[in-house]
Enzyme design. Structure first.
Site, PDB file in Angstrom:
ATOM      1  N   GLY A  30      38.776  41.449  48.246  1.00 54.84           N
ATOM      2  CA  GLY A  30      38.667  41.970  46.887  1.00 54.84           C
ATOM      3  C   GLY A  30      38.193  40.965  45.864  1.00 54.84           C
ATOM      4  O   GLY A  30      37.580  39.937  46.174  1.00 54.84           O
ATOM      5  N   HIS A  57      60.229   9.325  42.378  1.00 52.09           N
ATOM      6  CA  HIS A  57      59.583   8.515  41.335  1.00 52.09           C
ATOM      7  C   HIS A  57      58.562   7.591  41.979  1.00 52.09           C
ATOM      8  O   HIS A  57      58.863   6.951  42.983  1.00 52.09           O
ATOM      9  CB  HIS A  57      60.613   7.681  40.578  1.00 52.09           C
ATOM     10  CG  HIS A  57      59.998   6.760  39.570  1.00 52.09           C
ATOM     11  ND1 HIS A  57      59.536   7.207  38.351  1.00 52.09           N
ATOM     12  CD2 HIS A  57      59.739   5.414  39.612  1.00 52.09           C
ATOM     13  CE1 HIS A  57      59.039   6.183  37.671  1.00 52.09           C
ATOM     14  NE2 HIS A  57      59.145   5.080  38.430  1.00 52.09           N
ATOM     15  N   ASP A  84      45.907  45.449  40.073  1.00 54.42           N
ATOM     16  CA  ASP A  84      45.269  45.627  38.767  1.00 54.42           C
ATOM     17  C   ASP A  84      45.230  47.076  38.319  1.00 54.42           C
ATOM     18  O   ASP A  84      45.220  47.356  37.114  1.00 54.42           O
ATOM     19  CB  ASP A  84      43.835  45.093  38.795  1.00 54.42           C
ATOM     20  CG  ASP A  84      43.776  43.574  38.730  1.00 54.42           C
ATOM     21  OD1 ASP A  84      44.840  42.928  38.800  1.00 54.42           O
ATOM     22  OD2 ASP A  84      42.655  43.032  38.626  1.00 54.42           O
ATOM     23  N   LYS A 123      35.357  49.799  50.405  1.00 55.21           N
ATOM     24  CA  LYS A 123      33.915  50.051  50.357  1.00 55.21           C
ATOM     25  C   LYS A 123      33.094  48.766  50.307  1.00 55.21           C
ATOM     26  O   LYS A 123      31.896  48.788  50.536  1.00 55.21           O
ATOM     27  CB  LYS A 123      33.561  50.926  49.163  1.00 55.21           C
ATOM     28  CG  LYS A 123      33.804  50.302  47.804  1.00 55.21           C
ATOM     29  CD  LYS A 123      33.409  51.264  46.692  1.00 55.21           C
ATOM     30  CE  LYS A 123      33.637  50.672  45.316  1.00 55.21           C
ATOM     31  NZ  LYS A 123      33.258  51.610  44.235  1.00 55.21           N
ATOM     32  N   GLU A 127      38.648  29.527  31.210  1.00 56.93           N
ATOM     33  CA  GLU A 127      38.396  28.821  32.466  1.00 56.93           C
ATOM     34  C   GLU A 127      36.905  28.542  32.627  1.00 56.93           C
ATOM     35  O   GLU A 127      36.503  27.441  33.028  1.00 56.93           O
ATOM     36  CB  GLU A 127      38.938  29.627  33.645  1.00 56.93           C
ATOM     37  CG  GLU A 127      40.454  29.609  33.732  1.00 56.93           C
ATOM     38  CD  GLU A 127      41.011  30.303  34.959  1.00 56.93           C
ATOM     39  OE1 GLU A 127      42.220  30.170  35.215  1.00 56.93           O
ATOM     40  OE2 GLU A 127      40.235  30.988  35.667  1.00 56.93           O
ATOM     41  N   ARG A 180      39.583  43.727  31.694  1.00 63.05           N
ATOM     42  CA  ARG A 180      39.132  44.425  32.891  1.00 63.05           C
ATOM     43  C   ARG A 180      39.562  45.888  32.839  1.00 63.05           C
ATOM     44  O   ARG A 180      40.579  46.233  32.222  1.00 63.05           O
ATOM     45  CB  ARG A 180      39.683  43.750  34.147  1.00 63.05           C
ATOM     46  CG  ARG A 180      39.201  42.300  34.302  1.00 63.05           C
ATOM     47  CD  ARG A 180      39.733  41.654  35.564  1.00 63.05           C
ATOM     48  NE  ARG A 180      39.220  42.274  36.767  1.00 63.05           N
ATOM     49  CZ  ARG A 180      38.068  41.942  37.353  1.00 63.05           C
ATOM     50  NH1 ARG A 180      37.298  40.989  36.815  1.00 63.05           N
ATOM     51  NH2 ARG A 180      37.678  42.529  38.457  1.00 63.05           N
ATOM     52  N   CYS A 222      39.818  38.821  43.958  1.00 60.37           N
ATOM     53  CA  CYS A 222      40.399  37.477  44.000  1.00 60.37           C
ATOM     54  C   CYS A 222      39.593  36.560  44.908  1.00 60.37           C
ATOM     55  O   CYS A 222      39.239  35.446  44.529  1.00 60.37           O
ATOM     56  CB  CYS A 222      41.845  37.543  44.470  1.00 60.37           C
ATOM     57  SG  CYS A 222      42.619  35.913  44.639  1.00 60.37           S
TER      58      CYS A 222
END
Length: 473
Positions: free
Chosen positions: A41, A452, A317, A36, A195, A277, A43
């Protein structure tokens, strides 16, 4: 009713949904996505990508502000928040264009409307036909063989104060602000809250974090949480932990918000509520199916993401496992493979890397020492400081006291967890993820030649330390 018969219809075009759709297309299936809003989304549009863009700008500002540490004198620089937002929006738009191109490349049909699952009818002997309603009042019915629910989640408000989207903000809202607040209060000291605390502090906002639990970052080790709190406090973030707010705690004025608790009254420009959430599982037609949900509204699935209606799967989710984009993608892939007679490896949530993109960064995988002890596992922790790693000292500006810690099961010497805080650990964790996936040992980690100087030498030293063979620690 659509003239097309689909092998798979995906409800939701976020990370879990579009990744699953691509995989199904690769298997030669006819696929549709019902979305929709915008493909990508949370993210892409309101989560991972925009926040990490802002965090990068905040990191650059932090580095310039401390440039004298590197022998560089810088003056007369300032934060151009308008350009920071433009950069963020440009990145999101570019990636959104990329997702749309992927859909075209894989011949995936997109239905831009609200999708709901229908029950059995003359159109289908089983539940699962998708009804799509469009903004103009028109609708479609989409018959299919399988359905994947990937409807995601939305920010949760507090029961005693709702978002007003001006002063009481969700994480969605704060990504749309046009100017930096002078003082921001963040209710919730989890990943999202911290964050934003990190990036807003680095951009010059005065930040206060209020956490209901007895410590921030309750899903990470106590030492990691303590280290991050110490670093952010040193930079000016104020923390209040074990604080219970209620309907009398927050008062809004015309141009400010005051938060009352214990003997404190904090006046701020804006409040960010970051307390979790809520799954988007309401009004999608679950009542027309056999699908079960838990008390929080998350859809219950088996290890292959299959619901009680065996032809309907769920990922991301909305099932409430680990609410991470890469986890949702993996769950979507498992679901599609299982639908079409593959033999997928179920998601092992103990082997999933978790990252916190604060400054300094945090990354972990598996169990920390407290979790191991709580599960009566005889475990031992080994730790190596980034101060022993030359590249970390070169990259650092003298503030970070980062470390990498591995948790070993003493009964079989198996690595059961690793956590770290320090520079670029959200990249280093992927080496550990591969090690765990390949069932590697601490000795194999230690004997692997690392370039290294490099930050990843911390992992080599850690593996050697477990075996009593560390060189630099």
């Amino acid at each position: 009713m659509s003239e097309k018969q689909y092998d798979l219809v995906v409800l939701g075009g976020g990370t879990a949904g579009y990744v699953a759709a691509i995989r199904a297309s690769q298997l030669g299936k006819k696929v549709a996505i019902v979305e929709k809003s915008l493909l990508g989304g949370t993210c892409l549009h309101k989560g991972c990508i925009p926040t990490k863009s802002l965090l990068k700008s905040a990191e650059i500002h932090h580095t310039i502000k401390n440039a004298s540490t590197f022998g560089i004198d810088v003056s007369n620089f300032n934060v151009n928040f308008e350009n920071i937002l433009k950069r963020k929006n440009d990145i999101v738009n570019q990636m959104h264009t990329g997702v749309n191109q992927l859909m075209q490349h894989h011949h995936i049909d997109i239905y831009n409307g609200t999708g709901r699952i229908l029950g059995t009818s003359i159109f289908s002997p089983q539940s699962g036909t998708i009804s799509v309603e469009y903004e103009d009042g028109e609708s479609d019915l989409i018959p299919n063989q399988f359905v994947l629910i990937a409807t995601g989640s939305t920010p949760k408000s507090l029961p005693f104060i709702e978002f007003d989207h001006e002063r009481i903000l969700s994480s969605d809202d704060i990504l749309s602000i046009e100017s930096l607040p002078e003082h921001l209060a963040i209710i919730g000291g989890g990943v999202i809250g911290l964050e934003f605390a990190s990036l807003m502090n680095d951009l010059g906002t005065s930040v206060t974090v209020i956490e209901a639990n007895d410590r921030i970052l309750p899903t990470e080790s106590t030492q990691i949480a303590s280290s991050l709190k110490k670093e952010l406090s040193h930079r000016g973030v104020t923390f209040y932990e074990n604080i219970q707010l209620d309907e009398n705690s927050i008062k809004k004025d015309d141009d400010s918000v005051t938060i009352y608790f214990e003997n404190n009254a904090i006046k701020v420009d804006k409040v960010l509520i970051s307390v979790g959430r809520t799954p988007n599982t309401q009004d999608i037609g679950l009542n027309n199916t056999k699908i079960k949900t838990n008390k929080a509204g998350h859809i219950i699935t088996n290890e292959y993401q299959q619901t009680e209606d065996k032809h309907i799967y769920a990922a991301g989710d909305c099932i409430g496992k680990l609410q991470l984009a890469h986890v949702g993608s993996k769950e979507g892939l498992v679901a599609v493979e299982h639908m079409f007679d593959g033999r997928p490896i179920p998601v092992n949530y103990d082997l999933v890397p978790k990252c916190v993109y604060t400054y300094p960064e945090i990354a972990s995988i598996g169990k920390n020492i407290e979790e191991a002890k709580a599960q009566n596992i005889k475990a031992r922790a080994y730790k190596v400081s980034f101060k022993a790693i030359g590249k970390a000292m070169i990259d650092d500006i003298g503030e970070q006291n980062g470390f990498c810690e591995v948790i070993i099961n003493k009964e079989n010497d198996e690595i059961i967890g690793l956590n770290m805080i320090g520079p670029h650990v959200t990249e280093l964790i992927n080496e550990v993820s591969l090690l765990q996936f390949m069932n590697g040992s601490s000795l194999e980690l230690g004997l692997t030649t690392h370039a290294h100087p490099s930050l990843s030498e911390v992992l080599m030293e850690l593996g050697l330390k477990v075996e009593g063979r560390a060189i630099h620690v």
